[in-house]
Design an enzyme around this catalytic site. Sequence first.
Site, PDB file in Angstrom:
ATOM      1  N   TYR A 142      29.698 -21.021  37.031  1.00  0.00           N
ATOM      2  CA  TYR A 142      29.748 -19.814  37.859  1.00  0.00           C
ATOM      3  C   TYR A 142      30.342 -20.058  39.241  1.00  0.00           C
ATOM      4  O   TYR A 142      30.590 -19.107  39.978  1.00  0.00           O
ATOM      5  CB  TYR A 142      28.334 -19.229  38.021  1.00  0.00           C
ATOM      6  CG  TYR A 142      27.868 -18.483  36.794  1.00  0.00           C
ATOM      7  CD1 TYR A 142      27.464 -19.183  35.665  1.00  0.00           C
ATOM      8  CD2 TYR A 142      27.833 -17.094  36.765  1.00  0.00           C
ATOM      9  CE1 TYR A 142      27.033 -18.511  34.535  1.00  0.00           C
ATOM     10  CE2 TYR A 142      27.404 -16.411  35.642  1.00  0.00           C
ATOM     11  CZ  TYR A 142      27.008 -17.122  34.528  1.00  0.00           C
ATOM     12  OH  TYR A 142      26.588 -16.447  33.414  1.00  0.00           O
ATOM     13  N   LYS A 194      22.555 -30.414  27.949  1.00  0.00           N
ATOM     14  CA  LYS A 194      23.379 -30.948  26.862  1.00  0.00           C
ATOM     15  C   LYS A 194      23.868 -32.328  27.290  1.00  0.00           C
ATOM     16  O   LYS A 194      25.056 -32.555  27.518  1.00  0.00           O
ATOM     17  CB  LYS A 194      24.541 -29.963  26.604  1.00  0.00           C
ATOM     18  CG  LYS A 194      25.385 -30.263  25.389  1.00  0.00           C
ATOM     19  CD  LYS A 194      24.758 -29.870  24.075  1.00  0.00           C
ATOM     20  CE  LYS A 194      25.675 -30.221  22.934  1.00  0.00           C
ATOM     21  NZ  LYS A 194      25.028 -30.028  21.605  1.00  0.00           N
ATOM     22  N   ASP A 227      21.315 -26.357  22.153  1.00  0.00           N
ATOM     23  CA  ASP A 227      21.470 -25.811  20.791  1.00  0.00           C
ATOM     24  C   ASP A 227      20.134 -25.897  20.044  1.00  0.00           C
ATOM     25  O   ASP A 227      19.722 -24.949  19.375  1.00  0.00           O
ATOM     26  CB  ASP A 227      22.614 -26.507  20.023  1.00  0.00           C
ATOM     27  CG  ASP A 227      22.610 -28.023  20.145  1.00  0.00           C
ATOM     28  OD1 ASP A 227      21.816 -28.569  20.947  1.00  0.00           O
ATOM     29  OD2 ASP A 227      23.408 -28.679  19.437  1.00  0.00           O
ATOM     30  N   ASP A 251      21.996 -18.350  31.304  1.00  0.00           N
ATOM     31  CA  ASP A 251      22.503 -17.007  31.005  1.00  0.00           C
ATOM     32  C   ASP A 251      22.378 -16.726  29.516  1.00  0.00           C
ATOM     33  O   ASP A 251      21.887 -15.672  29.101  1.00  0.00           O
ATOM     34  CB  ASP A 251      23.970 -16.918  31.448  1.00  0.00           C
ATOM     35  CG  ASP A 251      24.586 -15.577  31.077  1.00  0.00           C
ATOM     36  OD1 ASP A 251      23.935 -14.551  31.343  1.00  0.00           O
ATOM     37  OD2 ASP A 251      25.696 -15.563  30.509  1.00  0.00           O
ATOM     38  N   ASP A 255      19.356 -14.208  27.115  1.00  0.00           N
ATOM     39  CA  ASP A 255      19.627 -13.041  26.261  1.00  0.00           C
ATOM     40  C   ASP A 255      18.896 -13.207  24.929  1.00  0.00           C
ATOM     41  O   ASP A 255      18.311 -12.264  24.394  1.00  0.00           O
ATOM     42  CB  ASP A 255      21.132 -12.854  26.027  1.00  0.00           C
ATOM     43  CG  ASP A 255      21.746 -11.848  26.995  1.00  0.00           C
ATOM     44  OD1 ASP A 255      21.266 -11.761  28.152  1.00  0.00           O
ATOM     45  OD2 ASP A 255      22.696 -11.150  26.602  1.00  0.00           O
TER      46      ASP A 255
HETATM   47  C1  IPM Z   1      23.147 -11.887  33.904  1.00  0.00           C
HETATM   48  C2  IPM Z   1      24.503 -11.299  33.624  1.00  0.00           C
HETATM   49  C3  IPM Z   1      25.476 -11.831  34.670  1.00  0.00           C
HETATM   50  C4  IPM Z   1      25.502 -13.342  34.534  1.00  0.00           C
HETATM   51  C5  IPM Z   1      26.891 -11.241  34.570  1.00  0.00           C
HETATM   52  C6  IPM Z   1      26.878  -9.735  34.639  1.00  0.00           C
HETATM   53  C7  IPM Z   1      27.816 -11.823  35.614  1.00  0.00           C
HETATM   54  O1  IPM Z   1      24.925 -11.580  32.340  1.00  0.00           O
HETATM   55  O2  IPM Z   1      22.592 -11.621  34.976  1.00  0.00           O
HETATM   56  O3  IPM Z   1      22.645 -12.608  33.047  1.00  0.00           O
HETATM   57  O4  IPM Z   1      26.277 -13.883  33.737  1.00  0.00           O
HETATM   58  O5  IPM Z   1      24.741 -13.984  35.244  1.00  0.00           O
HETATM   59 MN    MN Z   2      23.462 -12.631  31.162  1.00  0.00          MN
END
Ligand code: IPM
Ligand code: MN
Length: 358
Positions: A142, A194, A227, A251, A255
Site C-alpha cells: 500500500y 508468508k 494460505d 486486507d 474479507d
Molecule cells: C479495505 C478496503 C480498502 C483497502 C480499499 C478500498 C483501498 O478494501 O478497507 O479493506 O484495500 O484497504
Molecule cells: Mn478490503
Amino acid sequence: MSVPNRKRLNIAVIGGDGTGPEVVAEGVKVLRAVTHLEGITFSWKEFDYGGERYLKTGEVLPPGALDELAAYDAILLGAIGHPDVAPGILERGLLLAMRFHFDQYINLRPVKLFPGVETPLKDKGPDDIDFVVVRENTEDLYAGVGGFLKKGTPDEVASQTAVYTRKGTERCIRWAFEYTRKRNRRKRLTLVAKTNVLTYGHDLWWRTFQEVAREYPDVETDYNHVDACCMWMIKNPEYYDVIVTTNMFGDIITDLAGILQGGMGVAAGGNINPEPGGVSMFEPMGGSAPKYTGKHVINPIATISAAAMLLEHTGFPEAGARVMKAIQVVTGTKMKSQAAGKMGYSTQEVGDLVVDAL
Ligand code: IPM
Ligand code: MN
C-alpha cells in the site's frame, strides 16, 4: 460551569459515496442517543468528500481538508467508491490519504458472530467465531512505491514494491501483543505472513515478532502462513484469538473473515492512531453498494459497530459496550437477516431498533 473535556465528543462525519450517507446517518443517530444517555456532550460535522464532489470539482480533498479533519476527536466514514470514477482515485486520494496522513497504523477488525446472525460455516456459532485481526495499515504494497518502464510498449515493465520498516512493523506487533493481553480471551497471538516466500520483508516481521514476544511471556504465540490461515479460518475459526498481519494479507483475510461473521452488513473496522492526540477513523468494511443507493435497504449494523468502536477508542468504553450490547439484542431478537433488503426492516428502522435497545 464548563463540562470536563473527557465528557465531550466531537467527530467528523464523511458519508461518502452510494449508500455510505444512509448508513452513516444511522451511526450518528445511535451516537446521539447513547451519548445523551451517558451524559456525553456530542457534536459532529458532516463533510461531503467522495465521488460526487470529485466529479464536480476535480479534487478529492480540497486544500487544508486534512488539517481541518485533524481538529476532531475521530472520523466516522461511510463508504467510498463511485461507478464513474476510475479505480484508485478515491481509494488513494481519500481513504489511504487519511490512513497515511493521520498515521493510523493499526487497522483493527473484530470478527464476531453476533447472536441470530447466520454464518456460512456449518455447525459454528457465536462461541466459535470470535477473533480479531490486527492489520498493519501504513506500509507493505500500500505504500505506493513502484512505477512503469516503457509503459504501453511490448517491453513494458511494472513494479510495485512492498515496503516494511522496522519501526512500522514493531509498533504494530507491540500493539497487537498489548491488545491480546487486554482482551484476555485465549491470550493467543498468531502472526500471519508468508516467511517461506517473502524472505526479506516477512523475515523482518518474523524476527520482530519473536523479539517483542519475549516481553509478553503471558501471551501464547503462533505462526501461520497466510494460505494456511485461510484454510484454518474456515475449518477451525475457534482456534483464533488475535491475528497480527501485514497490510495486504490483512486486507484479504478480513474479507474472508467478514463473511464468517455474517458479511459486509456486519463487519466493521477501525483505522487507529493509538498515540496521544492521534486521530482515528472508523468505518464499515463494506463498499458503497451503488445499486442500493436511496432504497433504504442496506444494513447499518456494520456502521453502528464502527460507531461503538469509535466510542471505545476515544475514551468512552462504557458507551461503546452499551452500543455493542444493543446491536446484539437487535440481531438476536429482531432482524430476519443481515443481507441488504432481507432484514425485515429498512435501514432507518434498524437504527431505531438499536436506539430502543440502548
Ligand atoms: C479495505 C478496503 C480498502 C483497502 C480499499 C478500498 C483501498 O478494501 O478497507 O479493506 O484495500 O484497504
Ligand atoms: Mn478490503
